[in-house]
Design a protein around this motif. Structure first.
Motif, PDB file in Angstrom:
ATOM      1  N   ASP A 239       0.838  -1.188   0.000  1.00 14.98           N
ATOM      2  CA  ASP A 239       0.000   0.000   0.000  1.00 14.98           C
ATOM      3  C   ASP A 239       0.878   1.245   0.000  1.00 14.98           C
ATOM      4  N   ASP A 240       0.900   1.945  -1.118  1.00 11.84           N
ATOM      5  CA  ASP A 240       1.773   3.110  -1.263  1.00 11.84           C
ATOM      6  C   ASP A 240       1.179   4.011  -2.335  1.00 11.84           C
ATOM      7  N   THR A 241       1.096   5.289  -2.057  1.00 11.87           N
ATOM      8  CA  THR A 241       0.548   6.189  -3.059  1.00 11.87           C
ATOM      9  C   THR A 241       1.452   6.242  -4.289  1.00 11.87           C
ATOM     10  N   ILE A 242       0.892   6.634  -5.393  1.00 10.04           N
ATOM     11  CA  ILE A 242       1.676   6.802  -6.618  1.00 10.04           C
ATOM     12  C   ILE A 242       1.889   8.292  -6.825  1.00 10.04           C
ATOM     13  N   PRO A 243       3.128   8.766  -6.658  1.00 14.17           N
ATOM     14  CA  PRO A 243       3.395  10.200  -6.787  1.00 14.17           C
ATOM     15  C   PRO A 243       3.308  10.656  -8.233  1.00 14.17           C
ATOM     16  N   LEU A 244       3.012  11.918  -8.410  1.00  8.91           N
ATOM     17  CA  LEU A 244       2.958  12.479  -9.754  1.00  8.91           C
ATOM     18  C   LEU A 244       4.287  13.147 -10.082  1.00  8.91           C
ATOM     19  N   GLY A 245       4.708  13.031 -11.308  1.00 12.10           N
ATOM     20  CA  GLY A 245       5.985  13.571 -11.755  1.00 12.10           C
ATOM     21  C   GLY A 245       6.426  12.846 -13.011  1.00 12.10           C
ATOM     22  N   ALA A 246       7.582  13.184 -13.518  1.00 13.09           N
ATOM     23  CA  ALA A 246       8.053  12.636 -14.791  1.00 13.09           C
ATOM     24  C   ALA A 246       8.154  11.114 -14.785  1.00 13.09           C
TER      25      ALA A 246
ATOM     26  N   GLU B 191       4.543  16.999 -11.755  1.00 10.66           N
ATOM     27  CA  GLU B 191       4.932  17.101 -10.354  1.00 10.66           C
ATOM     28  C   GLU B 191       4.515  18.453  -9.795  1.00 10.66           C
ATOM     29  N   GLY B 192       4.021  18.445  -8.564  1.00  8.72           N
ATOM     30  CA  GLY B 192       3.627  19.685  -7.923  1.00  8.72           C
ATOM     31  C   GLY B 192       2.194  20.093  -8.207  1.00  8.72           C
ATOM     32  N   TYR B 193       1.485  19.303  -8.980  1.00 11.39           N
ATOM     33  CA  TYR B 193       0.090  19.583  -9.304  1.00 11.39           C
ATOM     34  C   TYR B 193      -0.767  18.361  -8.966  1.00 11.39           C
TER      35      TYR B 193
END
Length: 282
Positions: free
Chosen positions: A102-109, A133-135
């Motif tokens: 269980d781990d979030t999926i970060p946004l970015g390249a 990333e950052g949005y």
């Protein structure tokens, strides 16, 4: 045999357009759909917000781009796994978690968003973009529409959870700028959304679709074009399972048919388990 899931069409979307034809808006409340998905996937607290967002975004994209055809999205990170969301023209919407923990999926390249949809010509269209990333995920969805579909849009997504980690709201909106847009009308709406941010739309009162539409249009006259119903469900069935088993080699089918115990096969999307009589494979 467990009974397969059937579509639950408790959730609703509303489509509206400005009177001068400058832009259209789709607003949806996907709370019941997202709850069903989170329960079926036994989603943990870390991944639940992202999964609920992606499911909501997938319904929005289907209604905006191909309401009469299936649309699937995939959010994939090289180390943290992937999420798949699937929305069908009959309203059935489902999703799948593919990760080790269980781990979030970060946004970015590093995280890619891919969209797969059937087209009116019968072909499969696929577009892939890097997330921002950052949005929020809404901005990445808008980026996909601009880059892959040449559609100018603004997308807002919102999920809320209570202190016990239970989902209390999942919803969103999509503003699509139309080809014959009037410059003055566009300026009023797009500048306001850019200045206040998409999340402000969800803070004007209730989370009802009508309230969200009013918050977006404000003084711009608009009309309702129609509504859409959708909900969590799955298109799995015993017939589909038997069809898949029929593609096995004769030797593999014979081995299964020789079993003294029922063959248990589960659906990863809805967690329904089918008990197949080996005699049906002989």
């Amino acid at each position: 045999m467990s009974t397969p899931s059937h579509p639950i069409t408790d959730d609703q979307g509303l489509r509206a357009m400005s009177e001068d034809g400058s832009f259209r808006v789709i607003a949806i409340n996907a709370t019941t759909t997202a709850r069903g998905i989170l329960e079926a996937q036994r989603a943990g607290s870390e991944i639940s917000p992202r999964l609920a967002e992606l499911a909501t975004a997938t319904v929005l994209l289907r209604l905006a781009m191909s309401p009469d055809y299936r649309l699937q999205t995939v959010l994939k990170h090289p180390e943290r796994g992937s999420l798949v969301a699937d929305s069908h023209p009959d309203g059935v919407t489902r999703a799948l978690i593919q990760q080790q923990r269980d781990d979030t999926i970060p946004l970015g390249a590093a995280t890619l968003l891919s969209v797969h949809r059937d087209t009116y010509t019968g072909k499969l269209h696929q577009g892939i973009v890097e997330t921002l990333e950052g949005y929020g995920l809404g901005e990445s969805i808008a980026g996909y529409l601009k880059q892959s579909e040449q559609i100018n849009s603004v997308v807002g997504l919102r999920t809320l959870f209570d202190d016990q980690g239970q989902l209390t709201y999942a919803g969103g909106f999509l503003v699509q700028l139309l080809p014959d847009a009037h410059v003055d009308t566009l300026a009023v709406v797009t500048e306001r959304l850019e200045q206040t941010g998409t999340q402000k739309v969800f803070e004007v009162g209730s989370f009802e679709n009508e309230t969200i539409l009013s918050a977006i249009f404000e003084e711009v006259p608009y009309r309702i074009l129609g509504e859409d119903r959708f909900g969590f469900g799955c298109n799995c069935s015993e017939e589909r399972i038997l069809g898949a088993l029929a593609t096995l080699s004769p030797a593999e089918r014979a081995e299964l048919a020789a079993s003294d115990e029922p063959i248990e096969i589960g659906c990863d999307y809805c967690n329904v388990t089918y008990s197949i009589d080996p005699a049906t494979l002989g």
